[in-house]
Scaffold this motif. Structure first.
Motif, short mmCIF file in Angstrom:
data_model
loop_
_atom_site.label_atom_id
_atom_site.label_comp_id
_atom_site.label_asym_id
_atom_site.label_seq_id
_atom_site.Cartn_x
_atom_site.Cartn_y
_atom_site.Cartn_z
N GLY A 1 0.81 -1.21 0.00
CA GLY A 1 0.00 0.00 0.00
C GLY A 1 0.85 1.26 0.00
O GLY A 1 0.54 2.23 -0.70
N THR A 2 1.93 1.25 0.77
CA THR A 2 2.83 2.40 0.80
C THR A 2 3.48 2.62 -0.56
O THR A 2 3.65 3.76 -1.01
CB THR A 2 3.91 2.20 1.88
OG1 THR A 2 3.27 2.05 3.16
CG2 THR A 2 4.86 3.38 1.93
N GLN A 3 3.84 1.53 -1.22
CA GLN A 3 4.46 1.64 -2.55
C GLN A 3 3.49 2.17 -3.60
O GLN A 3 3.92 2.67 -4.65
CB GLN A 3 4.98 0.26 -2.98
CG GLN A 3 6.17 -0.21 -2.17
CD GLN A 3 6.39 -1.71 -2.25
OE1 GLN A 3 5.68 -2.41 -2.98
NE2 GLN A 3 7.36 -2.22 -1.50
N ALA A 4 2.19 2.10 -3.32
CA ALA A 4 1.19 2.63 -4.26
C ALA A 4 1.09 4.15 -4.19
O ALA A 4 0.57 4.77 -5.12
CB ALA A 4 -0.18 2.01 -3.97
N LEU A 5 1.57 4.77 -3.12
CA LEU A 5 1.37 6.21 -2.95
C LEU A 5 2.03 7.04 -4.06
O LEU A 5 1.40 7.97 -4.59
CB LEU A 5 1.87 6.64 -1.57
CG LEU A 5 1.12 6.01 -0.38
CD1 LEU A 5 1.73 6.49 0.94
CD2 LEU A 5 -0.37 6.33 -0.43
N PRO A 6 3.29 6.77 -4.46
CA PRO A 6 3.84 7.54 -5.58
C PRO A 6 3.09 7.30 -6.88
O PRO A 6 3.01 8.20 -7.73
CB PRO A 6 5.29 7.04 -5.68
CG PRO A 6 5.56 6.24 -4.48
CD PRO A 6 4.26 5.87 -3.86
N VAL A 7 2.53 6.11 -7.04
CA VAL A 7 1.72 5.81 -8.23
C VAL A 7 0.48 6.70 -8.23
O VAL A 7 0.12 7.30 -9.25
CB VAL A 7 1.33 4.33 -8.26
CG1 VAL A 7 0.40 4.04 -9.44
CG2 VAL A 7 2.57 3.44 -8.33
N LEU A 8 -0.17 6.81 -7.08
CA LEU A 8 -1.36 7.67 -6.98
C LEU A 8 -1.00 9.12 -7.27
O LEU A 8 -1.77 9.85 -7.91
CB LEU A 8 -1.96 7.56 -5.58
CG LEU A 8 -2.53 6.19 -5.19
CD1 LEU A 8 -3.11 6.26 -3.77
CD2 LEU A 8 -3.60 5.74 -6.17
N LYS A 9 0.16 9.55 -6.83
CA LYS A 9 0.55 10.93 -7.07
C LYS A 9 0.76 11.18 -8.56
O LYS A 9 0.41 12.26 -9.09
CB LYS A 9 1.83 11.26 -6.30
CG LYS A 9 2.12 12.74 -6.22
CD LYS A 9 3.19 13.05 -5.19
CE LYS A 9 3.32 14.54 -4.97
NZ LYS A 9 4.34 14.88 -3.97
N THR A 10 1.30 10.20 -9.27
CA THR A 10 1.49 10.33 -10.72
C THR A 10 0.14 10.41 -11.44
O THR A 10 -0.06 11.21 -12.36
CB THR A 10 2.30 9.14 -11.26
OG1 THR A 10 3.56 9.10 -10.59
CG2 THR A 10 2.55 9.28 -12.76
N ILE A 11 -0.81 9.57 -11.00
CA ILE A 11 -2.16 9.61 -11.59
C ILE A 11 -2.81 10.96 -11.31
O ILE A 11 -3.47 11.54 -12.18
CB ILE A 11 -3.02 8.46 -11.05
CG1 ILE A 11 -2.38 7.10 -11.38
CG2 ILE A 11 -4.43 8.52 -11.64
CD1 ILE A 11 -3.09 5.92 -10.74
N ALA A 12 -2.65 11.46 -10.09
CA ALA A 12 -3.24 12.75 -9.73
C ALA A 12 -2.69 13.87 -10.60
O ALA A 12 -3.42 14.78 -11.01
CB ALA A 12 -3.00 13.05 -8.26
N ALA B 1 2.86 -2.93 -10.20
CA ALA B 1 2.17 -4.21 -10.34
C ALA B 1 3.14 -5.38 -10.37
O ALA B 1 2.84 -6.47 -9.88
CB ALA B 1 1.33 -4.22 -11.62
N ALA B 2 4.34 -5.15 -10.93
CA ALA B 2 5.34 -6.21 -11.03
C ALA B 2 6.25 -6.27 -9.81
O ALA B 2 7.14 -7.13 -9.75
CB ALA B 2 6.18 -6.01 -12.29
N GLY B 3 6.04 -5.38 -8.85
CA GLY B 3 6.87 -5.36 -7.66
C GLY B 3 8.27 -4.85 -7.91
O GLY B 3 9.21 -5.16 -7.16
N ARG B 4 8.44 -4.02 -8.96
CA ARG B 4 9.75 -3.48 -9.29
C ARG B 4 9.90 -2.08 -8.72
O ARG B 4 8.91 -1.37 -8.54
CB ARG B 4 9.96 -3.45 -10.81
CG ARG B 4 10.04 -4.82 -11.45
CD ARG B 4 10.40 -4.73 -12.92
NE ARG B 4 9.29 -4.25 -13.74
CZ ARG B 4 9.22 -3.06 -14.30
NH1 ARG B 4 10.21 -2.20 -14.13
NH2 ARG B 4 8.18 -2.70 -15.03
N PRO B 5 11.12 -1.65 -8.44
CA PRO B 5 11.33 -0.28 -7.94
C PRO B 5 10.84 0.75 -8.95
O PRO B 5 10.96 0.55 -10.16
CB PRO B 5 12.86 -0.20 -7.76
CG PRO B 5 13.32 -1.61 -7.68
CD PRO B 5 12.38 -2.41 -8.52
N SER B 6 10.32 1.85 -8.45
CA SER B 6 9.82 2.89 -9.34
C SER B 6 10.92 3.48 -10.20
O SER B 6 10.66 4.01 -11.28
CB SER B 6 9.14 4.00 -8.53
OG SER B 6 10.05 4.55 -7.58
#
Length: 293
Positions: free
Chosen positions: A89-100, A219-224
């Motif tokens: 869930g924590t790793q999803a936060l930068p993803v959400l920021k990119t979508i925003a 989704a693949a569990g790779r570093p951003s």
């Protein structure tokens, strides 16, 4: 997601990305994740931060996010239960920021009536509303597949899209989704070939590159940090044969669409997605130019 005519590696990547987007898409999921970005909380601490949600809405959302592995529920006793983000869930936060960031650039502002003047005026939506709006465009069936193929191949006829997106299925099934993507502003008409219309990603569709490569990496569990190396949604856009299309609801915020994708978001800091205090209730007025999808 059914197997497509893409390569096995691309098909697996597409399927993982679509599954991850669908995990985030149910309404209020993003709000809950962003609330928990501030730290572990008890239910009674979460509820005041999302006051418009009834218990019958908040509890199931927490349960779904827990089952998805994004939220951790810890029960100390019957009266002491806490919720916090898992590592995933924590790793999803930068993803959400990119979508925003994409939504803030390409989705229309809302029109809200000024109580003093009685006039409708633009109001900037909360980041979570931009994320929900973007997910609503990407998660309908076959939408992501069509965008993926157009990014990989540049331009394509509807018949060619159908052969790759829906191999073995009724090719006519691609038309409703393709028309919707054109209406949403993510796909443009790109002339004709052999009397068949051609399609390509619009400027806003191309600008999804940072969003989809970041979701793919997550989704693949790779570093951003490895996201820019994506074979399809890498930094170099596919060639364009026509001028950029309209904005998503056909009402530009400025006289012309920006020529490039939104800038990469700054480093993540806790609950930075809340760029302003959490509203007492999300905006529900009509967006400028039409409905957000």
């Amino acid at each position: 997601m059914a197997t497509t005519g893409l390569s096995p590696a691309a098909d697996a990547d597409l399927a993982r990305t679509a599954e991850s987007l669908n995990m985030l898409a149910p309404r209020w999921s993003v709000w809950v994740l962003m609330t928990l970005s501030a730290g572990t909380m008890r239910y009674a601490e979460i509820k005041p931060r999302l006051p418009w949600l009834l218990d019958g809405q908040l509890s199931p959302r927490l349960g779904t996010l827990t089952e998805a592995g994004l939220v951790r529920r810890t029960e100390y006793n019957r009266r002491h239960v806490t919720y916090g983000l898992t590592d995933r869930g924590t790793q999803a936060l930068p993803v959400l920021k990119t979508i925003a960031a994409w939504g803030d650039t390409y989705l229309d502002d809302y029109l809200v009536r000024n109580k003093a003047t009685g006039k409708l005026e633009p109001a900037k939506p909360a980041p979570a509303q931009n994320i929900e709006g973007a997910l609503a465009l990407l998660t309908p069936r076959n939408a992501l597949t069509i965008l993926w193929i157009l990014r990989e191949r540049g331009t394509s006829s509807a018949q060619s899209l159908a052969r790759v997106a829906l191999p073995g299925a009724n090719g006519a099934d691609v038309y409703p989704r393709l028309r919707q993507l054109v209406d949403d502003g993510l796909v443009d008409r790109a002339g004709t070939a052999e009397d068949m219309p051609l399609y390509q990603l619009s400027a806003s569709g191309q600008a999804l590159a940072p969003v989809l490569r970041s979701v793919s990496a997550w989704a693949a569990g790779r570093p951003s940090a490895e996201a820019d190396d994506h074979p399809v949604w890498g930094p170099d856009p596919a060639p364009s044969l026509s001028a950029p299309g309209t904005w998503l609801t056909h009402q530009p915020r400025t006289s012309a669409p920006p020529p490039a994708a939104p800038p990469a978001p700054a480093a993540w800091k806790g609950s930075d997605l809340f760029s302003h205090p959490i509203p007492s209730r999300p905006l529900t007025a009509t967006p400028a130019g039409g409905q957000r999808r």
